[in-house]
Design an enzyme around this catalytic site. Sequence first.
Site, PDB file in Angstrom:
ATOM      1  CD  GLU A   1       4.541  20.865 -66.813  1.00 15.91           C
ATOM      2  OE1 GLU A   1       4.516  20.136 -65.815  1.00 15.91           O
ATOM      3  OE2 GLU A   1       3.516  21.406 -67.267  1.00 15.91           O
TER       4      GLU A   1
ATOM      5  CG  HIS B   1      -1.821  14.148 -61.138  1.00 16.30           C
ATOM      6  ND1 HIS B   1      -1.271  13.824 -62.357  1.00 16.30           N
ATOM      7  CD2 HIS B   1      -1.410  15.410 -60.852  1.00 16.30           C
ATOM      8  CE1 HIS B   1      -0.587  14.872 -62.812  1.00 16.30           C
ATOM      9  NE2 HIS B   1      -0.654  15.840 -61.919  1.00 16.30           N
TER      10      HIS B   1
ATOM     11  NE  ARG C   1       3.281  12.824 -63.044  1.00 13.60           N
ATOM     12  CZ  ARG C   1       2.958  14.110 -62.908  1.00 13.60           C
ATOM     13  NH1 ARG C   1       3.277  14.982 -63.858  1.00 13.60           N
ATOM     14  NH2 ARG C   1       2.341  14.534 -61.853  1.00 13.60           N
TER      15      ARG C   1
ATOM     16  NE  ARG D   1      -1.290  22.825 -63.683  1.00 14.87           N
ATOM     17  CZ  ARG D   1      -0.761  21.680 -63.280  1.00 14.87           C
ATOM     18  NH1 ARG D   1       0.554  21.532 -63.240  1.00 14.87           N
ATOM     19  NH2 ARG D   1      -1.525  20.690 -62.889  1.00 14.87           N
TER      20      ARG D   1
ATOM     21  CB  CYS E   1       5.181  24.318 -58.351  1.00 12.74           C
ATOM     22  SG  CYS E   1       4.939  23.978 -60.090  1.00 12.74           S
TER      23      CYS E   1
ATOM     24  NE  ARG F   1      -0.802  19.186 -59.617  1.00 13.42           N
ATOM     25  CZ  ARG F   1       0.087  19.077 -58.641  1.00 13.42           C
ATOM     26  NH1 ARG F   1      -0.228  19.388 -57.414  1.00 13.42           N
ATOM     27  NH2 ARG F   1       1.316  18.652 -58.904  1.00 13.42           N
TER      28      ARG F   1
ATOM     29  CG  ASN G   1       5.736  16.399 -59.983  1.00 17.80           C
ATOM     30  OD1 ASN G   1       6.660  16.373 -59.190  1.00 17.80           O
ATOM     31  ND2 ASN G   1       4.546  16.870 -59.683  1.00 17.80           N
ATOM     32  CG  ASP G   2       4.614  16.459 -66.168  1.00 21.89           C
ATOM     33  OD1 ASP G   2       4.470  15.233 -66.314  1.00 21.89           O
ATOM     34  OD2 ASP G   2       3.685  17.223 -65.896  1.00 21.89           O
TER      35      ASP G   2
HETATM   36  C1  PEP Z   1       4.857  18.991 -62.352  1.00 21.30           C
HETATM   37  O1  PEP Z   1       4.783  18.420 -63.439  1.00 21.30           O
HETATM   38  O2  PEP Z   1       5.881  19.020 -61.652  1.00 21.30           O
HETATM   39  C2  PEP Z   1       3.677  19.673 -61.806  1.00 21.30           C
HETATM   40  C3  PEP Z   1       3.762  20.447 -60.745  1.00 21.30           C
HETATM   41  O3  PEP Z   1       2.482  19.492 -62.423  1.00 21.30           O
HETATM   42  P1  PEP Z   1       1.611  18.148 -62.376  1.00 21.30           P
HETATM   43  O4  PEP Z   1       2.166  17.262 -61.310  1.00 21.30           O
HETATM   44  O5  PEP Z   1       0.207  18.562 -62.090  1.00 21.30           O
HETATM   45  O6  PEP Z   1       1.769  17.586 -63.733  1.00 21.30           O
HETATM   46 MG    MG Z   2       3.175  18.801 -64.790  1.00 23.88          MG
END
Ligand code: PEP
Ligand code: MG
Length: 762
Positions: free
Chosen positions: A611, A366, A645, A509, A682, A473, A634-635
Amino acid sequence: MLTTLKRIVQEVNQAPNLDEALTCLASRLRDALKVDSCSLYLANYEQQHFLLVATEGLAKEAIGQVSIGFSEGLIGFIGQREEPINLSNAPAHPRFKYYPEVQEDLFHAFLGTPIIHQRKVLGVLTLQQRKKRKFSQNEEAFLVTLAAQIAVQIANAQARGSVHLLEQNVPKDWQKSLRGVPGSSGLAQGTGYVINMLVNIRNQVPTRSKDAAQQVLLYRNAVKKTRADVAVLSERIQGEVPEDVRAIFQLYHHLLDANSLGREVEQKINAGWDACSSLKMVVESYVGQFQSMTDNYMRERAVDVEDMGNRVLANILNQDLSRGLKREYPDKAILIAEEVTAAMLAEFPSENLVGIISMRGSTNSHAAIMARAMGVPAVMGLSSVPFSLLNDKEILLDGYTGDVIVSPSLTIRHEFALLIKEEQVLSERIRSQDTLPAVTTDNCSMSLLTNTGLSLETEKNDHPYSDGVGLFRTEIPFMMRERFPSEQEQAKLYRSLLLIQPSKPFTMRTLDVGGDKPLPYFPINEENPFLGWRGIRLTLDHPEIFLVQVRAMLRASFDLDNLHIMLPMITSVNEVKEAKRLINQAFFEVSEEAVQQESSLVMPKIGVMLEVPAVIYQLPQFAKHVDFFSVGSNDLTQYLLAVDRNNARVADLYDSYHPAILAALYQIVQQAKHLDVPITVCGELAGEPGGAVLLLAMGYRKLSMNNHNLLKVKWVIRNVSQKEAEKLLQRVLVLDNPKEVRSQINVYLETIGLGGLVRAGL
Ligand code: PEP
Ligand code: MG
């Protein structure tokens, strides 16, 4: 065997620099295994040779002199094969080459193993014996284990640029090139500024001094001052803490005694080290000894020894231990921290901030996402570098490659300045198109939305060029406080956000803490935080937190109809059902309030993040319960590839361009279309120029990303045709690995004149 191994590694770890560490290793290893010779060669990739850097048993004069080509002799052979060789009579081996300078005529038995770190051969470790005999399996295993442990230390020392390598012509102040993980693209040139650089012996880089008498004086005065500090502390807590805690202060006094630690520190000073370095070496050695004790109580005392060392160090440096080093912000600062947090970024004057280095974290941590949201170049995961090597130093940072150059040469500095100018030209070009629609050259229209929340800056702005907010977020307002924010506080914030562009959708979210987003006042200690109590799992276990948040969202949306609610980390349909039950309950409660205030309240659209890989196989079931899907790439990448990650060590494996991820994304969009459920991406892939092209080709029509990337992606979309993008997608879907995918995409972007978006320069 294990104790011997631990002892050797510990001793080696405590050596002040790599040269001494390797010399110590050769001598301890020779004694422990009772062999006639033990030697160490380090690889030099520029010169394509191994250099003898330490030996016990061969001619010492050969150290730093004898180099063996990568394809020469037994050493070169080990490097090529990347595995040990065990020979009873080395001179009889066809690859044996005789080097008269090392004087190894008398040796026959030979055991050599490569020293490998992250697949790269860093050197070779050898044992030799006069008599002809094969080394035992145990000896071989021991050597391999030791080499693996020592590899990390060598790699770290090389990263710090502190390997002397005993080569003659290395200029003294030569620049250091470090390699981290790309965090946020762009180039930066500035001065390193370590946040909260606490006084800590671990951050000290061993330094020599010529004036022993002055250093001894410095040390003795610091000890005197520390004794006084400790006496005050001990006095203050008298009667308030149990006896055993007070006993710790007695330990401090004892350690500060001239006959215990003091004598050893002064010996080091007299051997040519400065006071701080001498203290560091002695304290770290004591810490190591305490840590290896079997008695639990004694083992825990290691912390106290270190704390005491830090107190003395602070007094040598005349610094305040608890507050760290606070200084003026440089005009162009490169912020450096163990782990960059939202709070740090909020506090840092943005006009001074040109770059970010986070010692921990990786591409999609993050902290990196935050840096991208702010449009500040960042490099992550430089963990092996002591802060003091970066603080106050001139630094060049390349956020495309992850390269960091400390104290650059004049030529490099000039080249970099030119590239930075080119970047500015490019960014002006991109800005000039910001009001135009995101439509491809063959008229395919894309909806580009904004991700917000992680960068507090962006919240203050509206998002005039986007089609709404695809992901807000909500974690940061929770992280910036010392307790959960009240319903009132949340409602006020959410309303101000919904009102920015009431005619455009705004997707909030629900709280997604856990993983790398901890709440300071709600600590979660887990072995595997990304697989643990995170997102919806936590909030469903605490309906009071969830209900307060949803009620706040609903109250914020009185007389508006742009609120969408999105649920993170959904794994099972039951979680959606339960969350919807709570949302309905909140809706019912808030409706009454709306009636009283004569306001309208509409039920928001409710969606889930895709995710967790399991949901890909249950999309029809989920479709029955939700209004939209949003892919959290991302997840999804982290969980589908089973790669953390946040871990820089596996950063190479974490790649959303992995063909398996692309196949999953393709399958998801096809199913969503079939089920007639609106879908957005996203995750960070949506905001990457190449990622956006692939997602367009797959059939995604809504992408959500930070505002900085939104303009870049709009520019890309306006310069590609959907047809060409589809051809590219078909080509990359059949490739074997992510690197090939990335290079094909980059070649494609270069050919359409957009290469400047994925590398430095125009
Ligand atoms: C993701 O996981 O792609 C996402 C948008 O949420 P975050 O990066 O906050 O986990
Ligand atoms: Mg995520």
